[in-house]
Design a protein around this motif. Sequence first.
Motif, PDB file in Angstrom:
ATOM      1  N   LEU A 275      54.015 -46.057  36.183  1.00 59.10           N
ATOM      2  CA  LEU A 275      53.358 -44.998  36.570  1.00 59.10           C
ATOM      3  C   LEU A 275      52.530 -45.464  37.751  1.00 59.10           C
ATOM      4  O   LEU A 275      51.825 -46.289  37.792  1.00 59.10           O
ATOM      5  CB  LEU A 275      52.405 -44.686  35.175  1.00 59.10           C
ATOM      6  CG  LEU A 275      51.364 -43.660  35.424  1.00 59.10           C
ATOM      7  CD1 LEU A 275      52.016 -42.286  35.942  1.00 59.10           C
ATOM      8  CD2 LEU A 275      50.340 -43.628  34.656  1.00 59.10           C
ATOM      9  N   THR A 276      52.677 -44.850  38.856  1.00 56.34           N
ATOM     10  CA  THR A 276      51.941 -44.730  40.069  1.00 56.34           C
ATOM     11  C   THR A 276      50.681 -44.021  39.917  1.00 56.34           C
ATOM     12  O   THR A 276      50.636 -42.934  39.389  1.00 56.34           O
ATOM     13  CB  THR A 276      52.620 -44.524  41.419  1.00 56.34           C
ATOM     14  OG1 THR A 276      52.816 -43.185  41.371  1.00 56.34           O
ATOM     15  CG2 THR A 276      53.752 -45.458  41.565  1.00 56.34           C
ATOM     16  N   SER A 277      49.546 -44.765  40.600  1.00 56.27           N
ATOM     17  CA  SER A 277      48.402 -43.969  40.632  1.00 56.27           C
ATOM     18  C   SER A 277      47.570 -44.121  41.811  1.00 56.27           C
ATOM     19  O   SER A 277      47.423 -45.078  42.115  1.00 56.27           O
ATOM     20  CB  SER A 277      47.545 -44.157  39.303  1.00 56.27           C
ATOM     21  OG  SER A 277      45.997 -43.515  39.230  1.00 56.27           O
ATOM     22  N   LYS A 278      47.319 -42.863  42.648  1.00 53.79           N
ATOM     23  CA  LYS A 278      46.595 -42.972  43.818  1.00 53.79           C
ATOM     24  C   LYS A 278      45.154 -42.261  43.676  1.00 53.79           C
ATOM     25  O   LYS A 278      44.886 -41.358  43.170  1.00 53.79           O
ATOM     26  CB  LYS A 278      47.250 -42.452  44.985  1.00 53.79           C
ATOM     27  CG  LYS A 278      48.536 -43.056  45.257  1.00 53.79           C
ATOM     28  CD  LYS A 278      49.241 -42.199  46.379  1.00 53.79           C
ATOM     29  CE  LYS A 278      50.649 -43.247  47.010  1.00 53.79           C
ATOM     30  NZ  LYS A 278      51.370 -42.493  47.934  1.00 53.79           N
ATOM     31  N   GLY A 279      44.108 -43.246  44.349  1.00 51.84           N
ATOM     32  CA  GLY A 279      42.853 -42.629  44.322  1.00 51.84           C
ATOM     33  C   GLY A 279      41.943 -42.846  43.107  1.00 51.84           C
ATOM     34  O   GLY A 279      42.397 -43.412  42.028  1.00 51.84           O
ATOM     35  N   ASN A 280      40.621 -42.759  43.102  1.00 50.79           N
ATOM     36  CA  ASN A 280      39.709 -42.927  42.090  1.00 50.79           C
ATOM     37  C   ASN A 280      38.760 -42.070  42.350  1.00 50.79           C
ATOM     38  O   ASN A 280      37.550 -41.964  43.205  1.00 50.79           O
ATOM     39  CB  ASN A 280      39.260 -44.469  42.174  1.00 50.79           C
ATOM     40  CG  ASN A 280      38.559 -44.574  41.004  1.00 50.79           C
ATOM     41  OD1 ASN A 280      38.187 -43.925  39.904  1.00 50.79           O
ATOM     42  ND2 ASN A 280      37.795 -45.855  40.810  1.00 50.79           N
ATOM     43  N   PRO A 281      38.623 -41.071  41.662  1.00 51.64           N
ATOM     44  CA  PRO A 281      39.572 -40.511  40.766  1.00 51.64           C
ATOM     45  C   PRO A 281      40.829 -40.218  41.167  1.00 51.64           C
ATOM     46  O   PRO A 281      40.984 -39.870  42.205  1.00 51.64           O
ATOM     47  CB  PRO A 281      38.868 -39.293  39.971  1.00 51.64           C
ATOM     48  CG  PRO A 281      37.984 -38.552  40.900  1.00 51.64           C
ATOM     49  CD  PRO A 281      37.558 -39.947  41.763  1.00 51.64           C
ATOM     50  N   PRO A 282      41.964 -40.127  40.145  1.00 51.94           N
ATOM     51  CA  PRO A 282      43.274 -39.974  40.748  1.00 51.94           C
ATOM     52  C   PRO A 282      43.584 -38.738  41.369  1.00 51.94           C
ATOM     53  O   PRO A 282      42.831 -37.784  40.947  1.00 51.94           O
ATOM     54  CB  PRO A 282      44.135 -39.999  39.413  1.00 51.94           C
ATOM     55  CG  PRO A 282      43.321 -40.627  38.433  1.00 51.94           C
ATOM     56  CD  PRO A 282      41.975 -40.479  38.578  1.00 51.94           C
ATOM     57  N   THR A 283      44.279 -38.593  42.407  1.00 53.05           N
ATOM     58  CA  THR A 283      44.683 -37.779  43.155  1.00 53.05           C
ATOM     59  C   THR A 283      46.113 -37.029  42.872  1.00 53.05           C
ATOM     60  O   THR A 283      46.434 -36.097  43.311  1.00 53.05           O
ATOM     61  CB  THR A 283      44.282 -37.645  44.457  1.00 53.05           C
ATOM     62  OG1 THR A 283      45.087 -38.867  45.103  1.00 53.05           O
ATOM     63  CG2 THR A 283      42.812 -37.922  44.955  1.00 53.05           C
TER      64      THR A 283
END
Length: 377
Positions: A275-283
């Motif tokens: 699972l890839t996750s970009k941004g904080n919070p996720p975008t």
Amino acid sequence: TQGISQEEIQRVLAPYGKLCVKEGGKWLVTTKPKPKEMDDWTHNNHGADGNLVSNDNAIKFPVNLRWLDGLPNHRGGFGDCAGCRGIVVAGGRIYTVSVDDVGNLVPAKNDAFLMARDAFNGMPLWKINCRDTYDTTKLDWRNVWPLVANDKKVYSPRSVPTTVNNPTTKKAETTFTYELLIIDGASGKVETAINTKFQVKRLLLLDGCLVAACWEKTQFSNHKDGFENDAIRAVWWPSDNGTIDAYDAENGKAKWSLPQNALTMVAADSTLYYLTSKGNPPTSREIVAVELSTGKEKWRVPHTTFGEDPDTCLNFAGPNCVVVSKSKGAGKREVNVLSSADGKVIYNIPNVTARAIVGNELWCTDGRYDIKTGKKL
């Protein structure tokens, strides 16, 4: 004959224990094998598939404490109680990673120590200072040390500090390089130290392939954003830069590498899911499936397949499928079961959270479902 019978000795002897008998002036040594009913727990979530269900048929209801070890230190309030962040069991040994170690007493520090103990009597066998630490206040079941093992070896990251004097500030500064260790389980000897570009934060082992998800930086979720946490828990999240690196589990030889940041990953049936996750919070988030042996991509599914919010959570892999959920605390929960072949949704279950796969059943918060069809049982 008098004395204790061989049968009685074998009964009380622990698995992997050795029986030494002198006959005819020679010592005969036999090792008691592990019963076929007994299972290991090789990953933080049991196995590479991430399914928190053991196959053990030997365990009974625990009514006695077998052994106790460890040294709680530097304790504060409730939020400082997460001292141990990794536990796996393999080959008759329990491996733990914890800051609760006598080595942290003087001088007072919070280094993470990898410790091996005999699983049946708790005897300490060896330990390695991983020269790294973690924030004990980030209480969440997902914030675990990357640790895996098999019958012969255990695998763990280690940070290598280097202190130099900054000519501008005239102060000592410490920088780190990162390693992934292949360690002999019996002796604690480091057989191979693999240099990694970034810090290893996720680790799994399947079919002789060791896969490490490395993050350039570690971020923390904010409960006000409503993703996967509440006011007392924060989840470790990766920065946008990272790698997924695969190695031969025997000798550490590189097999393949991907420039991807993996928040979580599981594997089953020769397929790695991450699972890839970009941004904080996720975008944005994506579920990606690749061939375990080569890293070749099989399919990719964006979070928008399941809804607008990038709250996709990778749960675990099952037979010919992978289970994902929507996990935003403020939104509606939903379980989606995807085909391992093409990533298409086989079925979904609204308003529930997935817990585990038990046999041919998917267990959710509201009951049991047929894992193949999604029919409620």
